[in-house]
Motif scaffolding. Structure first.
Motif, PDB file in Angstrom:
ATOM      1  N   LYS A 127       0.860  -1.191   0.000  1.00 49.78           N
ATOM      2  CA  LYS A 127       0.000   0.000   0.000  1.00 49.78           C
ATOM      3  C   LYS A 127       0.890   1.233   0.000  1.00 49.78           C
ATOM      4  O   LYS A 127       2.099   1.150   0.242  1.00 49.78           O
ATOM      5  CB  LYS A 127      -0.925   0.015   1.217  1.00 49.78           C
ATOM      6  CG  LYS A 127      -0.210  -0.029   2.563  1.00 49.78           C
ATOM      7  CD  LYS A 127      -1.218  -0.063   3.700  1.00 49.78           C
ATOM      8  CE  LYS A 127      -0.521  -0.154   5.063  1.00 49.78           C
ATOM      9  NZ  LYS A 127      -1.502  -0.186   6.156  1.00 49.78           N
TER      10      LYS A 127
ATOM     11  N   TYR B  89      -6.991  -2.722  -0.651  1.00 49.44           N
ATOM     12  CA  TYR B  89      -5.860  -3.313  -1.381  1.00 49.44           C
ATOM     13  C   TYR B  89      -5.934  -4.848  -1.416  1.00 49.44           C
ATOM     14  O   TYR B  89      -5.156  -5.478  -2.123  1.00 49.44           O
ATOM     15  CB  TYR B  89      -4.534  -2.940  -0.715  1.00 49.44           C
ATOM     16  CG  TYR B  89      -4.204  -1.469  -0.687  1.00 49.44           C
ATOM     17  CD1 TYR B  89      -3.428  -0.885  -1.696  1.00 49.44           C
ATOM     18  CD2 TYR B  89      -4.632  -0.666   0.361  1.00 49.44           C
ATOM     19  CE1 TYR B  89      -3.104   0.459  -1.652  1.00 49.44           C
ATOM     20  CE2 TYR B  89      -4.307   0.683   0.417  1.00 49.44           C
ATOM     21  CZ  TYR B  89      -3.548   1.247  -0.592  1.00 49.44           C
ATOM     22  OH  TYR B  89      -3.236   2.579  -0.548  1.00 49.44           O
TER      23      TYR B  89
ATOM     24  N   SER C 211      -2.631  -6.281  -5.031  1.00 50.02           N
ATOM     25  CA  SER C 211      -2.420  -5.078  -4.221  1.00 50.02           C
ATOM     26  C   SER C 211      -1.569  -4.062  -4.966  1.00 50.02           C
ATOM     27  O   SER C 211      -1.801  -2.850  -4.879  1.00 50.02           O
ATOM     28  CB  SER C 211      -1.750  -5.449  -2.896  1.00 50.02           C
ATOM     29  OG  SER C 211      -2.563  -6.326  -2.139  1.00 50.02           O
TER      30      SER C 211
END
Length: 384
Positions: free
Chosen positions: A230, A272, A291
């Protein structure tokens, strides 16, 4: 006279025998003592020689085995080991002061810390209770391997502290902060204010983060799943070189070939996480790829994946992934670009942005088997 001589000979012989026996016993005792004194040095030499593969561990005295406070470092064999206690890290962060928080997430806060030797580092204090038994030993073993990883696009894991139920990770500090702060506002600054990350820097970040994941998945055996890709875990150096961080959730992939790509422990951040994780399938390298695809969308659009978006049809709220799929399918990629970048509807930068969105579209395929590997992703990004 003869009896006296014989007596003297017997006495002399006995004395010599006793003396020889005493000397032999003294020699054996000294040899045993020397061996005992050499054992710690011998073990230490062995530990140093293996420092490249198995990181040395320094242990604080006076604690039970399940609650040790210890640290390890990716250093040369000759480097001296430091001991990081919970008290040391508390002092370095001002008692884990909110004023020193430079990042946060679902698994804890990250603090700026200055160690006793003056080194500035990033300290992540994991939240929640941690198992102090077998789970703790597994966590240590995995962190030893993760601490040995070396790649230009990985934030270096410097150390680890376990004290009671506290788990703390120590990373190199990257003063530019996180990609999240630059995309969505925060403490990142440029000439005194929060700056807008220009397109060339975003493309550079995307390539760097992809290179880090490619290394984790394909550059070592066994592979490593990151499991929490992320924007807040992408840190930026002075030249906006991306460094993937936060291996508190990472897992070394072991087991039979049929299961070597699976981690049974679900993890990640809302927005994600790959759909198969919610279905209980378990994390795989393809979940990391998903992700990363979401991260690419975030880089291009400047929107948080966890925030709902008003769709163009009926003002229905949808998630970022579905919204992006709809826009790409309709040929409306221009409409979802982050306007702050100032990219024109025609030109090289627009074509590059469309290229990233096409790669993202492949990465976020709902079927894991249809997603590209990170090797494929890196190859595609290099052609953008």
């Amino acid at each position: 006279m003869e009896n006296a001589v014989v007596g003297l000979i017997v006495v002399a012989g006995t004395s010599v025998a006793v003396a020889a026996l005493c000397l032999l016993l003294a020699f054996l005792c000294r040899r045993h003592s020397s061996k005992s004194r050499l054992k710690p040095c011998s073990r230490q030499r062995c530990c140093s020689a293996a420092a490249g593969s198995t990181l040395p561990v320094s242990v604080s005295d006076g604690m039970t085995p399940d609650y040790l406070s210890w640290s390890f470092y990716s250093t040369t064999a000759e480097a001296s080991l430091q001991k990081l206690s919970l008290a040391d890290l508390a002092a370095a962060t001002g008692g884990f002061s909110p004023d020193n928080i430079i990042g946060d997430g679902s698994f804890g806060f990250v603090y700026r810390a200055v160690l006793p030797d003056g080194a500035a580092v990033a300290v992540k204090r994991l939240s929640g209770d941690c198992d102090a038994g077998a789970g703790n030993r597994e966590f240590r073993a995995e962190l030893e391997v993760l601490g040995s990883l070396s790649h230009s696009n990985l934030a270096r894991l410097l150390g680890y502290c376990a004290d009671g139920r506290d788990r703390i990770l120590v990373y190199e500090l990257l003063e530019r902060g996180s990609l999240d702060a630059w995309l969505h506002g925060g403490d990142a600054d440029d000439s005194g204010g929060t700056g807008t990350l220009p397109w060339p820097a975003r493309l550079r970040v995307a390539r760097g983060a992809a290179a880090a994941l490619e290394f984790l998945h394909h550059g070592r055996r066994p592979p490593v799943l990151h499991r929490d890709v992320k924007s807040s875990n992408v840190l930026l150096s002075e030249g906006f070189e991306a460094k993937l961080a936060d291996f508190g959730l990472a897992r070394i992939i072991r087991g039979s070939p049929a299961k070597s790509h699976v981690s049974t422990q679900a993890a990640g951040t809302v927005g994600y996480v790959a759909p198969e994780i919610w279905d209980g399938v378990g994390a795989t390298t393809m979940a990391d790829v998903y992700s990363f695809g979401v991260l690419l969308i975030e880089i291009v659009t400047g929107k948080r994946p966890s925030w709902p978006i008003k769709a163009s049809i009926g003002d229905k709220e949808v998630n970022l992934v579905d919204w992006t799929r709809e826009k790409i399918h309709a040929g409306q990629a221009w409409e979802i670009l982050d306007r702050r970048m100032g990219i024109q509807s025609q030109g090289t930068e627009m074509e590059e942005a469309k290229g990233l969105l096409e790669i993202a579209r492949r990465c976020i395929d709902s079927a894991a088997k249809n997603r590209p590997t990170m090797e494929d992703v890196v190859a595609m990004l290099n052609k953008v």
